[in-house]
Design an enzyme around this catalytic site. Structure first.
Site, PDB file in Angstrom:
ATOM      1  N   CYS A 334       0.782  -1.235   0.000  1.00  0.00           N
ATOM      2  CA  CYS A 334       0.000   0.000   0.000  1.00  0.00           C
ATOM      3  C   CYS A 334       0.815   1.288   0.000  1.00  0.00           C
ATOM      4  CB  CYS A 334      -1.056   0.003   1.097  1.00  0.00           C
ATOM      5  SG  CYS A 334      -0.672  -0.954   2.555  1.00  0.00           S
ATOM      6  N   ARG A 363       7.881 -10.619   4.932  1.00  0.00           N
ATOM      7  CA  ARG A 363       7.507 -10.447   6.329  1.00  0.00           C
ATOM      8  C   ARG A 363       8.301 -11.432   7.152  1.00  0.00           C
ATOM      9  NH1 ARG A 363       0.888 -10.081   5.909  1.00  0.00           N
ATOM     10  NH2 ARG A 363       0.891  -8.366   4.389  1.00  0.00           N
ATOM     11  N   GLN A 381       1.424 -10.790  -3.167  1.00  0.00           N
ATOM     12  CA  GLN A 381       0.023 -10.425  -2.987  1.00  0.00           C
ATOM     13  C   GLN A 381      -0.540  -9.953  -4.312  1.00  0.00           C
ATOM     14  OE1 GLN A 381       0.283  -7.555   0.305  1.00  0.00           O
ATOM     15  NE2 GLN A 381      -0.893  -9.028   1.485  1.00  0.00           N
ATOM     16  N   ASP A 383      -2.511  -7.702  -5.264  1.00  0.00           N
ATOM     17  CA  ASP A 383      -3.065  -6.541  -4.601  1.00  0.00           C
ATOM     18  C   ASP A 383      -3.756  -5.593  -5.571  1.00  0.00           C
ATOM     19  OD1 ASP A 383      -3.395  -5.121  -2.267  1.00  0.00           O
ATOM     20  OD2 ASP A 383      -1.258  -5.265  -1.767  1.00  0.00           O
ATOM     21  N   HIS A 385      -5.155  -1.279  -5.192  1.00  0.00           N
ATOM     22  CA  HIS A 385      -5.550  -0.142  -4.373  1.00  0.00           C
ATOM     23  C   HIS A 385      -6.458   0.721  -5.219  1.00  0.00           C
ATOM     24  CE1 HIS A 385      -1.834  -1.613  -2.467  1.00  0.00           C
ATOM     25  NE2 HIS A 385      -2.611  -1.511  -1.423  1.00  0.00           N
ATOM     26  N   LYS A 465     -12.006  -5.130   7.532  1.00  0.00           N
ATOM     27  CA  LYS A 465     -11.938  -5.862   6.271  1.00  0.00           C
ATOM     28  C   LYS A 465     -13.017  -6.931   6.162  1.00  0.00           C
ATOM     29  CE  LYS A 465      -8.291  -8.837   8.117  1.00  0.00           C
ATOM     30  NZ  LYS A 465      -7.097  -9.607   7.854  1.00  0.00           N
ATOM     31  N   HIS A 511      -8.222  -1.395  -0.225  1.00  0.00           N
ATOM     32  CA  HIS A 511      -7.195  -2.397  -0.516  1.00  0.00           C
ATOM     33  C   HIS A 511      -7.965  -3.683  -0.774  1.00  0.00           C
ATOM     34  CE1 HIS A 511      -4.184  -0.354   2.320  1.00  0.00           C
ATOM     35  NE2 HIS A 511      -5.326   0.142   2.705  1.00  0.00           N
TER      36      HIS A 511
END
Length: 648
Positions: A334, A363, A381, A383, A385, A465, A511
């Site tokens: 993000c 991570r 991910q 992902d 946005h 979420k 997200h």
RNA sequence: GCUGGCGUGGCUCAGGGGUAGAGCAGUCGAUUCGUAAUCGACAGGCCGGGGGUUCGAAUCCCCCCGCCAGCUCCA
């Protein structure tokens, strides 16, 4: 009393009357499968004195409540058996679980796998003795005097005793006494028809708190009937056969090696899977107005202060310093997306702006939590946005809900359920912002007529979420997709756009991920399909198998023909018998085998074998057309169980 | 990270104080075979790493590393 469990009894209950007495008064002896009773909605022992008037329902062992009581009673039998074998042990807790039960012990004996059998025998003996399981009400002080285990003491201290009587309930079977809320079956012999098996012994923190002592937990599986236990054990075996780490090795898809613990290597065949998934992903996103971007993996530490990650996520991040500048490997995409949005001033006409990214995030995960591709230290991910105006929130969330449903249900054939995760303890921002965001997510789901569960306190630190949990062919559920509504990061990064009114406004951001992690999703698919991927994903789609060495030229010609039509085909040119090669292709879960010998070469055809099924001879064109259609439509196997792992 | 178990050729595993074995895979040779394993030969290992005990360690002890199960945490 009928044995269908539906019969109820309503009436005035005299003090000290028990369900067992009521049953007897109805003129029947207690049936074997009667576990306990439900009195005014509360479960009660058969011997428990009832108070007041009410409705009594019988609970049998085939009901969920009945099974839970049986499992709980087995936990007590386990505890009794362990205390009998190692009397220095101290008892902690022992509840029923989804598939059975466990009990936590603090014992000088380190339980070994071999001990489980011994304990099982002791349990069988206790059941055979048919001990009466007696419920007793004790005063708190009596209980304190009796239970010397620090764990039981702590439980006692936490109990709010009945205000009037100050009593707690205790269960006694033979010489064994345990503090317990109950209810239980009336005699250990009632457990005889049930089936149980001790599964494992492992450590577990007292009260689930890693700062407190570690106890030894013994797990057991238990069911009302032996066949159900057999089913459960068979499912467990199948899960081991399908384990993606094992299939990853057998099918040469990926590996995790000690040179990089938690950071997977993708082999050529695993890469084909990834690319099939990515190609599919891009098609779906481009069609829906997403723009694909890529943000850096390493970004300066400053950025992570702005985003709040240094405060809320630092323990999971990797850092690096170069030329005196401090950098962090991104654990999320993000902030990079934020930077991209800020690269220029946006107009309301740009919104909604949907930036999608297959972003590799790192991570730090504690060593004991790593698990193949399911839990790794770096993953991709899928992902996006979405930057938008307040009016666009609803529609954007609904579009994402639709996209996720399309992919899960229509393409992969998963069923799934949805949870709404709310503000965690460790969260940034004001409660009213959180309420607003949470409500917007809930509203979108209501608008689509979706049902969902609330998952209290499980949101991300920057926003609530929606979590998607899909169910695989073995009935296990996995969290994959999420949609998160974020008012905070746009604020922290001071995002702006020029509205229709010519004024500056703050956009809102969504997200979302669909697969969650590409690697984990692949692992789930691997296990779901037992490695027998749909043809559009299969690393090798067709194996051409020559019957004779002289057929090899024709086999290779067939391969070239299929390759020219974008089909992943190979020829097995080893000097082996046909059956050997078929077996090998089958073991590799290759969806199509083409057998070519003299007959095929003469007629310029191929003999088609789809996994275990012979489809007969086709011309090469016919076969290619059939396969191309299957691939383009991304058709999946009839059942996910097709092409199973076992050897004939 | 914690508790327990385990680390022997590419893979699956046997051996548990006297100096390393099998099957599969690989290579070579023979076999020409029609829908789930043809035969033979060869090659391949500082027994996870480092210390120690011993005349001698894959084997016993200690410390690391990794893997597995569970706990905790999580996409």
């Amino acid at each position: 009393m009928a044995d269908d469990g539906k019969v109820t009894w309503t009436g005035k209950v005299a003090r000290q009357t028990t369900p067992a007495a009521i049953a007897s008064a109805q003129g029947a002896s207690l049936p074997d499968d009667l576990v306990c009773a439900r009195f005014n909605g509360r479960l009660a022992d058969l011997q428990e004195p009832l108070i007041g008037n009410g409705t009594l329902e019988w609970v049998f062992c085939d009901s969920p409540d009945g099974l839970e009581v049986i499992r709980h009673s087995l936990a007590h039998v386990l505890a009794q058996a362990v205390m009998g074998l190692w009397s220095q042990s101290q008892l902690a807790l022992g509840p029923a679980t989804e598939e059975g039960f466990y009990y936590d012990f603090d014992s000088p004996r380190t339980f070994q796998t071999a001990d489980l059998e011994r304990i099982e025998r002791a349990m069988a003996e206790i059941i055979h003795e048919d001990l009466r399981i007696q419920r007793e009400d004790w005063s708190l002080s009596d209980a304190r005097a009796c239970f010397t285990s620090p764990y039981k003491r702590e439980l006692l201290d936490g109990l709010v005793p009945d205000a009037d009587q100050g009593t707690v309930t205790v269960y006694r079977q033979g010489s064994f006494v345990d503090l317990c809320r109950g209810p239980h079956v009336s005699r250990t012999g009632r457990l005889r028809p049930c089936a149980f098996k001790l599964l494992s012994a492992a450590g577990a923190y007292w009260r689930g708190d890693e700062n407190r002592p570690m106890l030894q937990r013994i797990y057991g599986a238990a069911f009302a009937a032996p066949e159900e236990l057999d089913d459960f054990l068979a499912r467990r075996e199948e899960a081991i056969r399908r384990d993606h780490r094992r299939l990853g090795q057998e099918l040469d898809l990926f590996s995790v090696r000690s040179e990089a613990p938690g950071f997977p290597f993708f082999h050529p065949k695993g890469m084909v899977l990834r690319q099939a998934l990515e190609r599919f992903w891009r098609e779906e996103h481009l069609r829906r107005g997403y723009l694909e971007v890529q943000t850096p993996v390493l970004l300066r530490e400053e950025l992570w202060h702005t985003s709040g990650h240094m405060q809320y996520f630092q323990d999971n991040m990797y850092f690096s310093a170069v030329e005196g500048d401090r950098y962090a490997l991104k654990p999320m995409n993000c902030p990079g997306g934020m930077v991209l949005f800020k690269r220029r001033l946006h107009s309301y006409r740009d919104l909604p702006l949907r930036l999608a990214e297959l972003g590799l995030v790192h991570r730090h995960e504690r060593s004991g939590t790593l698990h193949g591709l399911m839990r790794a230290r770096c993953f991709t991910q899928d992902d996006a946005h979405i930057f938008m105006t307040p009016e666009q929130i609803q529609g954007e969330i609904e579009d994402v809900l639709e996209l996720i449903d399309h992919v899960y249900s229509a393409v992969f054939g998963f069923s799934y359920h949805v949870e709404l995760s709310t503000k965690p303890d460790k969260a940034m921002g004001e409660p009213d912002i959180w309420d607003m965001a949470t409500e917007a997510l809930a509203e979108a789901m209501r608008a689509k007529g979706m049902s969902y569960q609330i998952h209290e306190g499980e949101g991300a630190f920057y926003g609530p979420k929606i979590d998607f949990h899909l169910r695989d062919s073995l009935g296990r559920t996995w969290q994959c997709g999420t949609i998160q509504l974020d008012f905070l990061l746009p604020e922290r990064f001071q995002l702006q756009y020029i509205g229709r009114d010519g004024q500056r406004h703050r956009p809102i951001m969504l997200h979302r991920v669909l697969f969650g992690s590409l690697e984990r999703f692949l692992a789930i698919l691997t296990e779901h399909f037992a490695g027998a991927f749909p043809t559009w994903m299969a690393p090798v789609q067709v194996m051409v198998i020559p019957v004779y060495t002289r057929s090899l030229d024709y086999a290779q010609q067939t391969v070239r023909f299929l390759n020219s039509r974008q089909i992943r085909a190979e020829a097995d040119d080893r000097p082996q018998k046909m059956g050997y090669k078929i077996r090998d292709a089958q073991t590799q879960r290759i969806p199509y085998m083409l057998i070519v010998g003299d007959r095929e070469e003469e007629q310029q055809t191929v003999s088609v074998r789809r996994r275990q099924e012979e489809l007969g001879r086709r011309t090469k064109d016919e076969f290619a057309a059939m396969l191309t259609e299957e691939i383009e439509k991304r058709r999946r196997p009839e059942t996910a169980l097709a092409g199973l792992s076992e050897t004939k």
